[in-house]
Design a protein around this motif. Structure first.
Motif, PDB file in Angstrom:
ATOM      1  N   GLU A  45       0.866  -1.178   0.000  1.00  0.00           N
ATOM      2  CA  GLU A  45       0.000   0.000   0.000  1.00  0.00           C
ATOM      3  C   GLU A  45       0.905   1.232   0.000  1.00  0.00           C
ATOM      4  OE1 GLU A  45      -3.455   0.685   0.835  1.00  0.00           O
ATOM      5  OE2 GLU A  45      -4.069  -1.381   0.493  1.00  0.00           O
ATOM      6  N   LEU A  46       0.543   2.219  -0.791  1.00  0.00           N
ATOM      7  CA  LEU A  46       1.346   3.427  -0.845  1.00  0.00           C
ATOM      8  C   LEU A  46       1.086   4.277   0.387  1.00  0.00           C
ATOM      9  CD1 LEU A  46       0.891   4.383  -4.588  1.00  0.00           C
ATOM     10  CD2 LEU A  46       2.830   3.240  -3.523  1.00  0.00           C
ATOM     11  N   ASP A  47       2.150   4.832   0.928  1.00  0.00           N
ATOM     12  CA  ASP A  47       2.048   5.734   2.065  1.00  0.00           C
ATOM     13  C   ASP A  47       1.476   7.059   1.550  1.00  0.00           C
ATOM     14  OD1 ASP A  47       2.392   7.430   4.213  1.00  0.00           O
ATOM     15  OD2 ASP A  47       4.470   6.858   4.588  1.00  0.00           O
ATOM     16  N   PRO A  48       0.376   7.529   2.112  1.00  0.00           N
ATOM     17  CA  PRO A  48      -0.224   8.781   1.621  1.00  0.00           C
ATOM     18  C   PRO A  48       0.737   9.963   1.733  1.00  0.00           C
ATOM     19  CG  PRO A  48      -1.642   7.760   3.296  1.00  0.00           C
ATOM     20  CD  PRO A  48      -0.422   6.924   3.165  1.00  0.00           C
ATOM     21  N   ARG A  49       1.626   9.915   2.749  1.00  0.00           N
ATOM     22  CA  ARG A  49       2.603  11.008   2.881  1.00  0.00           C
ATOM     23  C   ARG A  49       3.588  10.986   1.726  1.00  0.00           C
ATOM     24  NH1 ARG A  49       4.789   9.570   8.635  1.00  0.00           N
ATOM     25  NH2 ARG A  49       4.740   7.585   7.540  1.00  0.00           N
ATOM     26  N   ALA A  50       3.998   9.791   1.289  1.00  0.00           N
ATOM     27  CA  ALA A  50       4.917   9.682   0.160  1.00  0.00           C
ATOM     28  C   ALA A  50       4.231  10.126  -1.129  1.00  0.00           C
ATOM     29  CB  ALA A  50       5.423   8.258   0.024  1.00  0.00           C
ATOM     30  N   VAL A  51       2.972   9.753  -1.292  1.00  0.00           N
ATOM     31  CA  VAL A  51       2.221  10.166  -2.484  1.00  0.00           C
ATOM     32  C   VAL A  51       2.129  11.685  -2.536  1.00  0.00           C
ATOM     33  CG1 VAL A  51      -0.039  10.077  -3.606  1.00  0.00           C
ATOM     34  CG2 VAL A  51       0.943   8.001  -2.615  1.00  0.00           C
ATOM     35  N   ALA A  52       1.845  12.295  -1.408  1.00  0.00           N
ATOM     36  CA  ALA A  52       1.748  13.748  -1.358  1.00  0.00           C
ATOM     37  C   ALA A  52       3.102  14.403  -1.656  1.00  0.00           C
ATOM     38  CB  ALA A  52       1.239  14.202   0.004  1.00  0.00           C
ATOM     39  N   TYR A  53       4.167  13.831  -1.123  1.00  0.00           N
ATOM     40  CA  TYR A  53       5.511  14.367  -1.379  1.00  0.00           C
ATOM     41  C   TYR A  53       5.813  14.347  -2.863  1.00  0.00           C
ATOM     42  CZ  TYR A  53      10.582  14.586  -1.713  1.00  0.00           C
ATOM     43  OH  TYR A  53      11.860  14.922  -2.076  1.00  0.00           O
ATOM     44  N   TRP A  54       5.622  13.178  -3.512  1.00  0.00           N
ATOM     45  CA  TRP A  54       5.955  13.062  -4.925  1.00  0.00           C
ATOM     46  C   TRP A  54       5.071  13.952  -5.790  1.00  0.00           C
ATOM     47  CZ3 TRP A  54      10.508  11.486  -5.974  1.00  0.00           C
ATOM     48  CH2 TRP A  54      11.123  10.514  -5.188  1.00  0.00           C
ATOM     49  N   GLY A  72      22.301   9.173   4.647  1.00  0.00           N
ATOM     50  CA  GLY A  72      21.740   8.538   5.829  1.00  0.00           C
ATOM     51  C   GLY A  72      20.511   9.207   6.413  1.00  0.00           C
ATOM     52  N   ALA A  73      20.065  10.288   5.820  1.00  0.00           N
ATOM     53  CA  ALA A  73      18.876  10.969   6.342  1.00  0.00           C
ATOM     54  C   ALA A  73      17.629  10.125   6.031  1.00  0.00           C
ATOM     55  CB  ALA A  73      18.741  12.353   5.711  1.00  0.00           C
ATOM     56  N   PRO A  74      16.628  10.219   6.877  1.00  0.00           N
ATOM     57  CA  PRO A  74      15.391   9.480   6.585  1.00  0.00           C
ATOM     58  C   PRO A  74      14.657  10.106   5.395  1.00  0.00           C
ATOM     59  CG  PRO A  74      15.086  10.885   8.482  1.00  0.00           C
ATOM     60  CD  PRO A  74      16.535  10.969   8.109  1.00  0.00           C
ATOM     61  N   ALA A  75      13.766   9.364   4.803  1.00  0.00           N
ATOM     62  CA  ALA A  75      12.963   9.897   3.709  1.00  0.00           C
ATOM     63  C   ALA A  75      12.145  11.078   4.222  1.00  0.00           C
ATOM     64  CB  ALA A  75      12.043   8.813   3.171  1.00  0.00           C
ATOM     65  N   PRO A  76      11.937  12.098   3.422  1.00  0.00           N
ATOM     66  CA  PRO A  76      11.236  13.290   3.889  1.00  0.00           C
ATOM     67  C   PRO A  76       9.804  13.015   4.345  1.00  0.00           C
ATOM     68  CG  PRO A  76      12.071  13.603   1.642  1.00  0.00           C
ATOM     69  CD  PRO A  76      12.388  12.220   2.060  1.00  0.00           C
ATOM     70  N   TRP A  77       9.192  11.980   3.846  1.00  0.00           N
ATOM     71  CA  TRP A  77       7.813  11.678   4.220  1.00  0.00           C
ATOM     72  C   TRP A  77       7.724  10.722   5.401  1.00  0.00           C
ATOM     73  CZ3 TRP A  77      10.082  10.254  -0.373  1.00  0.00           C
ATOM     74  CH2 TRP A  77      10.402   8.915  -0.493  1.00  0.00           C
ATOM     75  N   ALA A  78       8.859  10.237   5.878  1.00  0.00           N
ATOM     76  CA  ALA A  78       8.851   9.260   6.981  1.00  0.00           C
ATOM     77  C   ALA A  78       8.670   9.940   8.316  1.00  0.00           C
ATOM     78  CB  ALA A  78      10.129   8.454   6.980  1.00  0.00           C
TER      79      ALA A  78
END
Length: 78
Positions: A45-54, A72-78
């Motif tokens: 399932e796609l993370d809605p935060r990642a969808v919004a980021y992209w 090493g930074a976390p993904a911006p939507w994480a």
């Protein structure tokens, strides 16, 4: 050594090589196919935060975030 000599040496080397061709048996091919199919997962399932980021990030922002993630930074939507 000039090009002609190199070509002759390469041709002689290739002629001396044993060429091995391997044809898998039907059983081996079926097993390889089974193993490959076992590695395929159902899409997550796609993370809605990642969808919004992209959907909203600029190319500059994406490249900056990607550089940060490589360090090493976390993904911006994480």
């Amino acid at each position: 050594m000039n090009v002609r000599e190199r070509s002759k040496r390469l041709a002689a080397w290739e002629a001396d090589r044993a060429i091995v061709t391997s044809q898998p048996t039907p059983e081996e091919a079926a097993e390889a196919a089974r193993q490959y199919a076992a590695t395929l997962d159902e899409p997550e399932e796609l993370d809605p935060r990642a969808v919004a980021y992209w959907a909203t990030a600029t190319l500059h922002q994406i490249s900056s975030d990607y550089d940060a993630m490589l360090k090493g930074a976390p993904a911006p939507w994480a």
